[in-house]
Design an enzyme around this catalytic site. Structure first.
Site, PDB file in Angstrom:
ATOM      1  N   TYR A   1       0.842  -1.197   0.000  1.00  0.00           N
ATOM      2  CA  TYR A   1       0.000   0.000   0.000  1.00  0.00           C
ATOM      3  C   TYR A   1       0.878   1.248   0.000  1.00  0.00           C
ATOM      4  CZ  TYR A   1      -3.582  -3.415   1.395  1.00  0.00           C
ATOM      5  OH  TYR A   1      -4.420  -4.512   1.472  1.00  0.00           O
TER       6      TYR A   1
ATOM      7  N   HIS B   1       0.534 -11.831   0.586  1.00  0.00           N
ATOM      8  CA  HIS B   1      -0.515 -10.979  -0.013  1.00  0.00           C
ATOM      9  C   HIS B   1      -1.146 -11.642  -1.248  1.00  0.00           C
ATOM     10  CE1 HIS B   1      -1.605  -6.430  -0.469  1.00  0.00           C
ATOM     11  NE2 HIS B   1      -2.628  -7.199  -0.768  1.00  0.00           N
TER      12      HIS B   1
ATOM     13  N   PRO C   1     -15.337  -5.515   2.609  1.00  0.00           N
ATOM     14  CA  PRO C   1     -16.689  -5.946   2.965  1.00  0.00           C
ATOM     15  C   PRO C   1     -17.756  -4.927   2.575  1.00  0.00           C
ATOM     16  CG  PRO C   1     -15.575  -5.125   4.912  1.00  0.00           C
ATOM     17  CD  PRO C   1     -14.535  -5.155   3.815  1.00  0.00           C
TER      18      PRO C   1
ATOM     19  N   GLY D   1     -17.665  -3.532  -0.393  1.00  0.00           N
ATOM     20  CA  GLY D   1     -17.596  -3.459  -1.862  1.00  0.00           C
ATOM     21  C   GLY D   1     -16.807  -2.244  -2.328  1.00  0.00           C
ATOM     22  N   ARG D   2     -15.679  -1.967  -1.642  1.00  0.00           N
ATOM     23  CA  ARG D   2     -14.821  -0.805  -1.946  1.00  0.00           C
ATOM     24  C   ARG D   2     -15.638   0.487  -1.896  1.00  0.00           C
ATOM     25  NH1 ARG D   2      -9.981  -3.202  -4.025  1.00  0.00           N
ATOM     26  NH2 ARG D   2     -10.383  -5.396  -4.421  1.00  0.00           N
TER      27      ARG D   2
HETATM   28  N1  LIG Z   1      -5.642  -8.788   0.670  1.00  0.00           N
HETATM   29  C1  LIG Z   1      -6.009  -8.043  -0.335  1.00  0.00           C
HETATM   30  O1  LIG Z   1      -5.702  -8.324  -1.498  1.00  0.00           O
HETATM   31  C2  LIG Z   1      -6.826  -6.805  -0.083  1.00  0.00           C
HETATM   32  C3  LIG Z   1      -7.419  -6.127  -1.166  1.00  0.00           C
HETATM   33  C4  LIG Z   1      -8.184  -4.991  -0.888  1.00  0.00           C
HETATM   34  C5  LIG Z   1      -8.350  -4.568   0.416  1.00  0.00           C
HETATM   35  N2  LIG Z   1      -7.738  -5.227   1.450  1.00  0.00           N
HETATM   36  C6  LIG Z   1      -7.874  -4.774   2.852  1.00  0.00           C
HETATM   37  O2  LIG Z   1      -9.247  -4.694   3.171  1.00  0.00           O
HETATM   38  C7  LIG Z   1      -9.544  -3.395   3.660  1.00  0.00           C
HETATM   39  C8  LIG Z   1     -10.942  -2.998   3.256  1.00  0.00           C
HETATM   40  O3  LIG Z   1     -11.086  -3.019   1.844  1.00  0.00           O
HETATM   41  P1  LIG Z   1     -11.294  -1.685   0.970  1.00  0.00           P
HETATM   42  O4  LIG Z   1     -10.839  -0.530   1.763  1.00  0.00           O
HETATM   43  O5  LIG Z   1     -10.727  -1.932  -0.351  1.00  0.00           O
HETATM   44  O6  LIG Z   1     -12.873  -1.661   0.745  1.00  0.00           O
HETATM   45  P2  LIG Z   1     -14.143  -1.523   1.707  1.00  0.00           P
HETATM   46  O7  LIG Z   1     -13.790  -1.714   3.115  1.00  0.00           O
HETATM   47  O8  LIG Z   1     -15.178  -2.370   1.117  1.00  0.00           O
HETATM   48  O9  LIG Z   1     -14.568   0.000   1.430  1.00  0.00           O
HETATM   49  C9  LIG Z   1     -13.725   1.076   1.748  1.00  0.00           C
HETATM   50  C10 LIG Z   1     -14.278   2.352   1.148  1.00  0.00           C
HETATM   51  O10 LIG Z   1     -15.542   2.652   1.736  1.00  0.00           O
HETATM   52  C11 LIG Z   1     -15.528   3.939   2.338  1.00  0.00           C
HETATM   53  N3  LIG Z   1     -16.292   3.802   3.590  1.00  0.00           N
HETATM   54  C12 LIG Z   1     -15.955   3.074   4.691  1.00  0.00           C
HETATM   55  N4  LIG Z   1     -16.947   3.108   5.603  1.00  0.00           N
HETATM   56  C13 LIG Z   1     -17.929   3.857   5.063  1.00  0.00           C
HETATM   57  C14 LIG Z   1     -19.210   4.265   5.527  1.00  0.00           C
HETATM   58  N5  LIG Z   1     -19.679   3.855   6.705  1.00  0.00           N
HETATM   59  N6  LIG Z   1     -19.957   5.052   4.719  1.00  0.00           N
HETATM   60  C15 LIG Z   1     -19.498   5.464   3.502  1.00  0.00           C
HETATM   61  N7  LIG Z   1     -18.295   5.113   3.005  1.00  0.00           N
HETATM   62  C16 LIG Z   1     -17.521   4.329   3.791  1.00  0.00           C
HETATM   63  C17 LIG Z   1     -14.067   4.287   2.550  1.00  0.00           C
HETATM   64  O11 LIG Z   1     -13.909   5.672   2.481  1.00  0.00           O
HETATM   65  P3  LIG Z   1     -12.700   6.488   3.151  1.00  0.00           P
HETATM   66  O12 LIG Z   1     -11.454   5.677   2.889  1.00  0.00           O
HETATM   67  O13 LIG Z   1     -12.714   7.767   2.423  1.00  0.00           O
HETATM   68  O14 LIG Z   1     -12.968   6.617   4.590  1.00  0.00           O
HETATM   69  C18 LIG Z   1     -13.399   3.560   1.385  1.00  0.00           C
HETATM   70  O15 LIG Z   1     -13.463   4.346   0.215  1.00  0.00           O
HETATM   71  C19 LIG Z   1      -8.458  -2.490   3.053  1.00  0.00           C
HETATM   72  O16 LIG Z   1      -8.324  -1.295   3.779  1.00  0.00           O
HETATM   73  C20 LIG Z   1      -7.268  -3.401   3.112  1.00  0.00           C
HETATM   74  O17 LIG Z   1      -6.711  -3.347   4.423  1.00  0.00           O
HETATM   75  C21 LIG Z   1      -7.009  -6.343   1.207  1.00  0.00           C
END
Ligand SMILES: NC(=O)c1ccc[n+]([C@@H]2O[C@H](COP(=O)([O-])OP(=O)(O)OC[C@H]3O[C@@H](n4cnc5c(N)ncnc54)[C@H](OP(=O)(O)O)[C@@H]3O)[C@@H](O)[C@H]2O)c1
Length: 325
Positions: A54, A121, A201, A203-204
């Site tokens: 990251y 990863h 969780p 959906g990004r």
């Molecule tokens: N192992 C892997 O290959 C892999 C791949 C992807 C992700 N990950 C991990 O999983 C974590 C979560 O995945 P992700 O961040 O991609 O997607 P996510 O958790 O599905 O969604 C994150 C997005 O949602 C927004 N958000 C969060 N809570 C919210 C709420 N209550 N209301 C409105 N918007 C909200 C965040 O905004 P803001 O950021 O602007 O607050 C961010 O843009 C990552 O941070 C990372 O640590 C791992």
């Protein structure tokens, strides 16, 4: 906050994904991101997920800064082996020498003596998983790492890895619109006593109901490259979010909270790690752990988002080959 188990490691039922605290989606504010990590630690959300991939290590440095003086409260999960070639293509490395070097570099950036959960990863198809996990197990022996994990591993890879050294957690995408794991990976984790870290969780961000238009995303926002956010797919996927919105209203919570409550309800070994760089979203997400949603609402949600219904692949085509390896 309820606790769940990753093997022998006790973790809160909801963790904090830290990826969006450095540029990838919207432009984050560093001060607010650090305050978000600290708020999480002060409210029982000690599980912090980062990676050396990251922002080319800058994310780990930020987490290191945020946990200074609070190290004992944090459960730090970080990862290695998800690389970019000079041409910007994704590459994977699980070579034992590389694992050792990557761990040293992560420890330095994080400013800690030991990583609580160290994950591959992506799985390197050219290195036997026994060799990669063997090198990770040596790090446990050396006191540099406490527990081991893998991301996006195929069921057989997970079995072989777990036979080499106990795997505490498998981290793979899981949400209402990404349900592939239900067929085999989720039940296998339950069988082996491996925790399931559900990444993306929300959906990004799509399953929060706050993204209605691809054009509203910044030019540099990584989601523009993700097929589900392409305009033709996004407009179809919005029909799903409308159903989520309606059911969230019925349940008396926000769409983000209902999305998280649904993930939490799919098994006691599942821990979602919603990502955010803002305290306001963190507070909203943490509250999802207390929700009691009527089974009928969860059932209708499951049906509305039945596996395969989302339009578009969950990663850009070129990255799909690195999943389920
Ligand atoms: N192992 C892997 O290959 C892999 C791949 C992807 C992700 N990950 C991990 O999983 C974590 C979560 O995945 P992700 O961040 O991609 O997607 P996510 O958790 O599905 O969604 C994150 C997005 O949602 C927004 N958000 C969060 N809570 C919210 C709420 N209550 N209301 C409105 N918007 C909200 C965040 O905004 P803001 O950021 O602007 O607050 C961010 O843009 C990552 O941070 C990372 O640590 C791992």
């Amino acid at each position: 906050m309820e606790r769940r188990m990753f093997g022998q490691l006790s973790v809160p039922a909801i963790g904090l994904g830290c990826m969006s605290m450095t540029p990838i989606y919207a432009q984050p504010d560093e001060g607010e991101a650090i305050a978000t990590v600290q708020h999480a630690l002060d409210h029982g959300v000690e599980l912090l997920d980062t990676s050396d991939a990251y922002a080319a290590g800058a994310n780990e440095s930020l987490i290191g800064k945020a946990v200074q003086g609070r190290r004992d409260k944090a459960i730090i999960a970080t990862k290695f082996g998800n690389l970019r070639t000079p041409e910007g293509k994704q590459a994977v490395c699980g070579d034992p020498d590389y694992v050792r070097q990557a761990c040293e570099a992560s420890l330095k950036r994080l400013g800690v003596e030991e990583i609580d959960l160290y994950l591959a990863h992506r799985i390197d198809p050219d290195v036997p998983i026994e060799d990669t996990v063997g090198a990770m197990a040596d790090l446990v022996q050396a006191g540099k790492v406490r527990h081991l994990g893998l991301c996006e591993a195929a069921p057989e890879t997970l079995r072989r890895a777990h036979a080499t050294h106990p795997i505490a957690a498998l981290q793979t995408e899981y949400s209402l619109w990404s349900r592939d794991a239900e067929a085999d990976v989720l039940p296998l984790c339950a069988e082996l006593g491996v925790g399931y870290m559900a990444y993306a969780p929300l959906g990004r961000g799509f399953l929060t109901g706050t993204i209605r238009d691809t054009d509203a995303l910044a030019e540099s926002d990584r989601r523009r490259a993700h097929p589900r956010f392409h305009p033709e797919n996004l407009s179809r996927n919005l029909a799903l979010v409308e159903q989520l919105d309606a059911l969230a209203q019925e349940a008396g919570c926000t769409p983000a909270q209902l999305s998280l409550a649904w993930v939490l309800g799919q098994g006691g070994h599942i821990v979602p790690i919603p990502g955010t760089s803002r305290r306001k979203w963190l507070r909203e997400n943490i509250a999802a752990a207390q929700l009691q949603v009527a089974p009928d609402i969860l059932g209708r949600l499951s049906e509305a988002f039945r596996p395969g219904i989302a339009a578009g692949l969950r990663y850009p085509e070129g990255q799909m080959k690195h999943l389920r390896v």
